[in-house]
Write a protein that holds these residues in place. Structure first.
Motif, PDB file in Angstrom:
ATOM      1  N   CYS A 166      94.058  13.592  36.744  1.00 46.90           N
ATOM      2  CA  CYS A 166      93.080  13.384  35.454  1.00 46.90           C
ATOM      3  C   CYS A 166      91.528  13.678  35.550  1.00 46.90           C
ATOM      4  CB  CYS A 166      93.306  11.599  35.476  1.00 46.90           C
ATOM      5  SG  CYS A 166      92.767  10.986  36.887  1.00 46.90           S
ATOM      6  N   ALA A 167      91.056  13.444  34.554  1.00 42.89           N
ATOM      7  CA  ALA A 167      89.387  13.545  34.267  1.00 42.89           C
ATOM      8  C   ALA A 167      88.957  12.331  35.335  1.00 42.89           C
ATOM      9  CB  ALA A 167      89.080  13.266  33.103  1.00 42.89           C
ATOM     10  N   PRO A 168      87.712  12.554  35.612  1.00 35.63           N
ATOM     11  CA  PRO A 168      87.096  11.334  36.382  1.00 35.63           C
ATOM     12  C   PRO A 168      87.113   9.982  35.578  1.00 35.63           C
ATOM     13  CG  PRO A 168      85.519  13.273  35.865  1.00 35.63           C
ATOM     14  CD  PRO A 168      86.922  13.628  35.460  1.00 35.63           C
ATOM     15  N   LEU A 169      87.285   9.034  36.318  1.00 32.60           N
ATOM     16  CA  LEU A 169      87.116   7.608  35.868  1.00 32.60           C
ATOM     17  C   LEU A 169      85.852   7.212  35.340  1.00 32.60           C
ATOM     18  CD1 LEU A 169      89.349   5.676  38.490  1.00 32.60           C
ATOM     19  CD2 LEU A 169      90.056   6.838  36.332  1.00 32.60           C
ATOM     20  N   ASP A 170      85.492   6.232  34.758  1.00 31.02           N
ATOM     21  CA  ASP A 170      84.401   5.751  34.116  1.00 31.02           C
ATOM     22  C   ASP A 170      83.658   4.989  35.119  1.00 31.02           C
ATOM     23  OD1 ASP A 170      84.904   6.952  31.550  1.00 31.02           O
ATOM     24  OD2 ASP A 170      85.771   5.152  30.687  1.00 31.02           O
TER      25      ASP A 170
END
Lengths: 55, 397
Positions: free
Chosen positions: B268-272
């Motif tokens: 996934c994309a990096p978490l916020d």
């Protein structure tokens, strides 16, 4: 959902994929909680076909 | 009920947990690391391939005990098998390097944590967070069958792909189906192959993922594959993909399994956010796996080191709020956030490509002379040869 103890490798693939966080696993127990909404993602993600719907 | 008090409780004794525990303890924190399994590093859930360049940057000394094989390089192979990109050690990219024994590697990192002063509890599973005056104040756990409260100023979720700690704390770590790869692997022996190269095979052999051969010894390797969740049509299909590939590949078809490994990785994309007051996440639990390679160990170790150093500061300041923990967010993001975004976007593109396109891509990149080979330089080579494939994120390359 039900899990086949004979097939399960306890890898946690279902636990981390569950959108409801409804699966609990410790060293060797895998349990489905009430939050389960039968989305079936765990059935799909399980690498060894250990999870199926209750009869 | 038994109560244990400490500064930091680390949930999970994989590389991310042990590195956090070690660096926090080195900085003077009183650390307890819990592991639900009865043995650190086992059972394995990993292809075990790592690069070398980062190890000394996070304070890990190479120990022959955990190096199963030093490889000369890697091959990225086209769907037909006719073309490949060869990554040689001589080209100093060091994206590949060792195939390790996680059973020993994880124990070595846990030993480092113990030597730094961390305490380790095996067969101890966290079951919920403890709140006190609205603040996170530790975890409830079951240790060797007995309930225990581990009271701590900070909880570290190093609990891997199946992380619970973050979700208990309200951090959104949920994954989209297109960000999950499901994997199966054998440690396969009696194979006839080139044990000097790791191999990554692209295309419909493993839709949306790749198949790998990571050498363990002259006739044994970790042979596995990962398939994107959305490409699976029936239960247990990933194992069928693997068995089919092995039966078809002349190098592998006489192989016999010594170990079967199943698991999933996030791509996934990096978490916020991976940190809040009194709690932070590291490694796979923080979704720090590289979305192209599926590798998580290097990022786990970096994050663990960053987290541990910041936690040591928090102990000295007696402040585990985001006022202090923000530095952890800043550090890990500075090291890896752009790369994770770039590789996630590249993955989003790669999973749409047909075997024919992948074939052309591998052939084209194989003709580019690369000085240093990393995911970044490979994407740069793609940009040179097929710019339309990387148009949406060319700024990051």
């Amino acid at each position: 959902m039900k899990v086949s103890a004979e097939r399960c490798h306890h890898c946690g693939a279902c636990v981390g994929s569950c959108p409801q966080n409804a699966i609990f696993m410790n060293d060797f127990i895998l349990e489905f909680g009430e939050a389960c909404n039968n989305c079936r993602r765990c059935i799909k993600v399980c690498p060894v076909a250990a999870i199926s719907e209750e009869d | 009920m038994r109560t244990i008090k400490c500064d930091v409780v680390v949930v999970g004794a994989g590389p991310a947990g042990s590195m956090t525990a070690k660096w926090a303890a080195l900085g003077g924190a009183d650390v307890v690391m819990i592991e639900k399994r009865p043995e650190i590093g086992s059972p394995i859930r990993c292809g075990e391939g790592i690069s070398r360049s980062w190890l000394d940057r996070v304070g890990i000394k190479v120990d022959p005990k955990w190096v199963a094989r030093t490889v000369k390089g890697a091959k990225i192979v086209s769907p037909s098998g006719n073309h490949f990109v060869m990554i040689d050690e001589s080209k100093a990219g060091n994206e590949v390097g060792f195939v390790v024994d996680r059973v020993f590697f994880d124990k070595a990192l846990a030993r480092d944590a113990a030597e730094a002063g961390a305490k380790i509890m095996l067969k101890t599973a966290a079951t919920s967070l403890i709140y006190e005056d609205g603040r996170i104040a530790g975890v409830k756990a079951v240790s060797h069958g007995e309930p225990v409260e581990i009271r701590a100023s900070c909880v570290v979720g190093a609990d891997g792909f199946e992380s619970q700690v973050g979700r208990w704390a309200g951090i959104d770590t949920s994954l989209k189906p297109t960000d999950i790869i499901t994997c199966y692997q054998y440690r396969l022996t009696n194979i006839d192959y080139d044990p000097d190269y790791t191999e990554f095979l692209l295309g419909s052999v493993a839709p949306g993922g790749y198949a790998w051969i990571f050498p363990k010894d002259d006739n044994t390797a970790n042979v596995g594959l990962g398939v994107l969740l959305t490409r699976l049509k029936k239960p247990g299909e990933v194992k069928e993909y693997l068995d089919r590939w092995i039966a078809r590949d002349p190098r592998l078809k006489n192989g016999q399994p010594l170990e079967a490994v199943s698991g999933a990785v996030s791509v996934c994309a990096p978490l916020d956010s991976v940190a809040i007051d009194n709690l932070l996440l590291v490694g796979d639990a923080a979704r720090m796996i590289n979305p192209i390679t599926g590798g998580g160990i290097a990022n786990s170790c970096y994050a663990g080191m960053f987290a541990g150093k910041v936690l040591a500061k928090a102990v000295k300041a007696n402040d585990f709020s985001m006022k202090v923990l923000q530095e952890y967010e800043d550090d890990w993001r500075a090291k890896m956030e752009n790369g994770l975004w770039r590789d996630w976007m590249a993955k989003e593109k790669l999973i749409t490509l047909s075997d024919d396109t992948l074939e052309m891509l591998v052939e084209a990149v194989s003709k580019v002379d690369l000085e240093k080979i990393t995911v970044h330089t490979l994407l740069a080579a793609v940009k040179e040869t097929y710019p339309e494939l990387v148009k949406e994120f060319e700024d990051l390359i």
